[in-house]
Write an enzyme that holds these catalytic residues in place. Structure first.
Site, short mmCIF file in Angstrom:
data_model
loop_
_atom_site.label_atom_id
_atom_site.label_comp_id
_atom_site.label_asym_id
_atom_site.label_seq_id
_atom_site.Cartn_x
_atom_site.Cartn_y
_atom_site.Cartn_z
N PHE A 1 0.86 -1.18 0.00
CA PHE A 1 0.00 0.00 0.00
C PHE A 1 0.89 1.23 0.00
O PHE A 1 1.69 1.42 0.93
CB PHE A 1 -0.93 0.03 1.21
CG PHE A 1 -1.86 1.22 1.19
CD1 PHE A 1 -3.02 1.19 0.44
CD2 PHE A 1 -1.56 2.38 1.90
CE1 PHE A 1 -3.88 2.29 0.39
CE2 PHE A 1 -2.39 3.48 1.87
CZ PHE A 1 -3.56 3.44 1.11
N ASP B 1 9.36 2.70 1.29
CA ASP B 1 8.19 3.40 1.82
C ASP B 1 8.14 3.16 3.33
O ASP B 1 7.76 2.08 3.79
CB ASP B 1 6.93 2.86 1.14
CG ASP B 1 5.64 3.48 1.68
OD1 ASP B 1 5.67 4.07 2.77
OD2 ASP B 1 4.60 3.35 1.01
N LYS C 1 3.06 10.09 8.59
CA LYS C 1 2.41 9.61 9.80
C LYS C 1 3.04 10.15 11.08
O LYS C 1 2.70 11.23 11.53
CB LYS C 1 2.36 8.08 9.77
CG LYS C 1 1.40 7.56 8.68
CD LYS C 1 1.15 6.09 8.82
CE LYS C 1 0.23 5.54 7.73
NZ LYS C 1 -1.17 5.88 7.89
#
Length: 383
Positions: A123, A209, A238
């Site tokens: 993702f 990532d 995040k």
């Protein structure tokens, strides 16, 4: 818009690992806003930083030098091993920048149709390029035609990547050091080093990532630091803002020189407000030795989970690193997240509906870790 299948609760207050809804019911937050609130809710130093910067300066535009951005860039590069960094607003924007760097890398090599190898069940975001890079047909469905020239291979399978070594159009390999949305999949020891070796052999960029795993969650600043490798490009978001939107795409070596004035940009990204909070986050983690704490409390939580869930027939695996843990069940169960919410525990379900994902704050106490394990045991044993 109806973009989310929301749970029937609205949180109005948070403190550390606790949340309260509008009726005053207390919840234990083991999700952390999907890995965002690494330092917990309403951290006093973060609140103070927000307040101070809000009264000083919010935004000026990237047309001008931004002192807080320069400071954050220097520190980010120090802890990541990168040379230069671009700040945006989110993880998806960070990954978009990484994909654009790969395309610029291709132009430098005179490759007209560059291909990026990415992973099944990955993702990387929901913009058109990042959802095309993601290896999940469920989030791609309805948005075809996708951005082309992504090849998806199985995660944790080095031979699947090596099989494309003869493809002259491959310019990069993009992957997560631990797959989060895919179900908290930790690759075998040596996998990331193997990807690094392939990239070196063939002139490919290694793009990691770290949107979910980075900024301390696994017990190190970045997940790749467990494996002793250094990517060419790393993305983050995040936990970097602990709730304030910010994303980062950093690069080193030749890859750090590919973005030039006019080739990329952002209006809001890297503004004084978000960067001041980012600086405060990194300072707190460093000064309060929270990388070690993430390892310690994460290991304790995993031990509790294994002790209390290990004999349940519904539990297939308990895995993860630091405070990025997953409990895999034997099948997908309906409304599982709602069952936990009704018992006062906030989690979410990933991995095709079979993995209970746990991303709590580093401020989690041992008693709270025991509470998480006890609640999961009680609910799973009743399935």
């Amino acid at each position: 818009m109806n973009a989310y299948a929301r749970q029937p609760v609205s949180f109005v207050r948070g403190e550390g690992c606790q949340l309260w809804d509008a009726e005053g019911k207390q919840y234990l937050d083991a999700l952390g806003g999907i890995a965002v609130t690494f330092l917990g809710h309403s951290h006093p130093k973060i609140s103070q930083a927000i307040s101070l910067q809000a009264t000083k300066l919010l935004h000026t535009s990237n047309l001008f030098h931004i002192e807080e951005q320069s400071k954050l860039g220097t520190k980010f590069c120090q802890v990541s091993g990168m040379d230069k960094v671009f700040f945006g607003n989110s993880g998806a924007e960070a990954n978009e920048a990484a994909i654009k760097i790969a395309r610029l890398h291709a132009r430098k090599k005179s490759i007209a149709n560059p291909v990026i190898i990415t992973m099944n069940h990955a993702f990387h975001g929901r913009t058109m390029a990042t959802l095309s890079a993601s290896g999940n047909p469920n989030i791609q469905r309805g948005f075809e035609p996708l951005v082309s020239e992504f090849i998806h291979v199985d995660y944790n399978d080095i031979t699947a990547v090596a099989a494309h070594a003869d493809n002259p159009n491959v310019v990069a390999v993009m992957l997560e050091p631990i797959q989060g949305e895919g179900g908290i999949i930790v690759p075998d020891e040596g996998y990331l080093a193997g990807i690094r070796q392939l990239c070196d052999q063939h002139g490919w960029l290694m793009i990691l990532d770290e949107i979910q795993a980075g900024i301390g969650r696994t017990g190190k600043w970045f997940g790749y630091q467990h494996d002793g490798v250094l990517p060419d490009v790393v993305t983050s978001a995040k936990a970097l803002g602990n709730g304030i939107p910010i994303g980062a795409c950093a690069a080193r070596g030749d890859a750090a020189e590919l973005i030039q004035p006019g080739s990329h940009g952002t209006t809001f990204g890297g503004n004084p407000f978000a960067c001041h909070v980012g600086n405060t986050v990194l300072q707190i983690i460093e000064e309060e030795h929270l990388l070690a704490q993430a390892t310690e409390i994460g290991d304790f939580l995993k031990k509790q989970l294994r002790q209390k869930l290990g004999t349940l027939q519904q539990v297939v695996d308990i895995r993860g690193r630091g405070l990025m843990l997953g409990v895999e069940l034997d099948k997908a169960y309906d409304n599982l997240a709602a069952l936990f919410l009704a018992r006062g525990l906030v989690v979410n379900i990933t991995g095709a509906g079979k993995v209970i994902r746990l991303l709590p704050s580093v401020l989690l106490s041992e008693s709270q870790a025991k509470q998480i394990a006890d609640t999961i045991h009680d609910i799973v044993s009743e399935l």
